[in-house]
Design a protein around this motif. Structure first.
Motif, PDB file in Angstrom:
ATOM      1  N   LYS A  17      10.456   6.468   6.289  1.00 47.50           N
ATOM      2  CA  LYS A  17       9.861   6.071   5.011  1.00 47.50           C
ATOM      3  C   LYS A  17      10.827   5.221   4.194  1.00 47.50           C
ATOM      4  O   LYS A  17      10.410   4.324   3.465  1.00 47.50           O
ATOM      5  N   VAL A  38       1.154   6.584  -6.901  1.00 52.73           N
ATOM      6  CA  VAL A  38       0.037   7.450  -7.264  1.00 52.73           C
ATOM      7  C   VAL A  38       0.430   8.918  -7.131  1.00 52.73           C
ATOM      8  O   VAL A  38       0.096   9.748  -7.991  1.00 52.73           O
ATOM      9  N   ARG A  39       1.166   9.248  -6.068  1.00 50.30           N
ATOM     10  CA  ARG A  39       1.627  10.627  -5.897  1.00 50.30           C
ATOM     11  C   ARG A  39       2.532  11.053  -7.048  1.00 50.30           C
ATOM     12  O   ARG A  39       2.435  12.180  -7.550  1.00 50.30           O
ATOM     13  N   VAL A  71       3.851   1.552  -8.317  1.00 55.19           N
ATOM     14  CA  VAL A  71       2.536   0.912  -8.320  1.00 55.19           C
ATOM     15  C   VAL A  71       2.673  -0.565  -8.681  1.00 55.19           C
ATOM     16  O   VAL A  71       2.065  -1.438  -8.048  1.00 55.19           O
ATOM     17  N   TYR A 128       0.920   4.077  -2.840  1.00 58.70           N
ATOM     18  CA  TYR A 128       0.719   5.484  -2.461  1.00 58.70           C
ATOM     19  C   TYR A 128       1.800   6.370  -3.076  1.00 58.70           C
ATOM     20  O   TYR A 128       1.505   7.427  -3.648  1.00 58.70           O
ATOM     21  N   LEU A 129       3.065   5.942  -2.979  1.00 59.32           N
ATOM     22  CA  LEU A 129       4.153   6.703  -3.589  1.00 59.32           C
ATOM     23  C   LEU A 129       3.969   6.800  -5.106  1.00 59.32           C
ATOM     24  O   LEU A 129       4.206   7.852  -5.708  1.00 59.32           O
ATOM     25  N   LEU A 179       0.825  -1.210   0.000  1.00 58.81           N
ATOM     26  CA  LEU A 179       0.000   0.000   0.000  1.00 58.81           C
ATOM     27  C   LEU A 179       0.856   1.255   0.000  1.00 58.81           C
ATOM     28  O   LEU A 179       0.525   2.247  -0.663  1.00 58.81           O
ATOM     29  N   TYR A 180       1.972   1.212   0.741  1.00 57.53           N
ATOM     30  CA  TYR A 180       2.853   2.379   0.776  1.00 57.53           C
ATOM     31  C   TYR A 180       3.495   2.630  -0.591  1.00 57.53           C
ATOM     32  O   TYR A 180       3.575   3.762  -1.049  1.00 57.53           O
TER      33      TYR A 180
END
Length: 210
Positions: A128, A90-91, A200, A87-88, A83-84
């Protein structure tokens, strides 16, 4: 048990793309090199790269313990890491391209040793990056070979070495690279799109892998 040639080449290809994609570390190296000179940019970059050794140790110990102790815990880690990464990604895909930090100009009274330790510390304490290593390195572990912790340690060392080379090179050519990014904002946008797709894809692969 050493990494196979296939493992090493596949890992290096992904690691180089991720290291080169616009992010806090390489943008700091570029900015510092452009404002304080090639030598200081190289030293700071080498510090950032060697900070990866701390994350390698945590990843090797953490993943090995999870594999040995709890399938449920390791699955939870994979989901959280996946998920992390998504998230990266998608950003990065939604971004309009990364910009260099402003040049604050001038020389610096900081010694090379101080700049090296600054880069080392900045990378080592980044939580992170810890989670990124826990999510990224296991993608390239061959479970059939066993010794997952040892494989992860080798992968982390390989990542550190290529990061040292690339960050050192970025620091050396910081002036030219900074000027190119300033003149070509679409270059940063393209690299963000590539990085986003990689993150992703790795996140999805991590979540569905067994």
């Amino acid at each position: 048990m050493l990494l196979t040639a296939t493992q090493s080449l596949a890992f290096l290809a992904a690691a180089v793309l991720i290291t080169l994609s616009p992010g806090p570390d390489n943008l700091m190296v570029l900015s510092l090199g452009a404002s304080r000179g090639h030598k200081r940019g190289m030293v700071f970059g080498l510090g950032c790269a060697l900070g990866c050794l701390n994350h390698t140790l945590l990843a090797a110990l953490g993943v090995s313990a999870l594999i040995a102790a709890s399938v449920v815990a390791f699955t939870a880690l994979k989901i959280a890491g996946g998920l992390y990464l998504i998230y990266l990604g998608v950003r990065a895909l939604k971004s309009r391209g990364s910009a260099l930090a402003a040049n604050n100009g001038g020389g610096s009274s900081e010694t090379l040793r101080a700049l090296f330790l600054k880069g080392l510390f900045a990378n080592s304490i980044n939580p992170k990056v810890v989670l990124f290593f826990l999510a990224f390195l296991p993608q390239f572990v061959d479970t059939a070979q066993g010794h997952a912790g040892w494989q992860i340690a080798q992968l982390g060392l390989l990542f550190t070495l290529q990061a040292a080379v690339l960050f050192g090179t970025l620091g050396y050519f910081a002036g030219r690279v900074g000027q190119w990014l300033a003149r070509n904002p679409k270059g940063g946008l393209w690299l963000d799109r590539v990085a986003g797709g990689i993150f992703v894809g790795l996140g999805l692969r991590l979540m569905v892998s067994r």
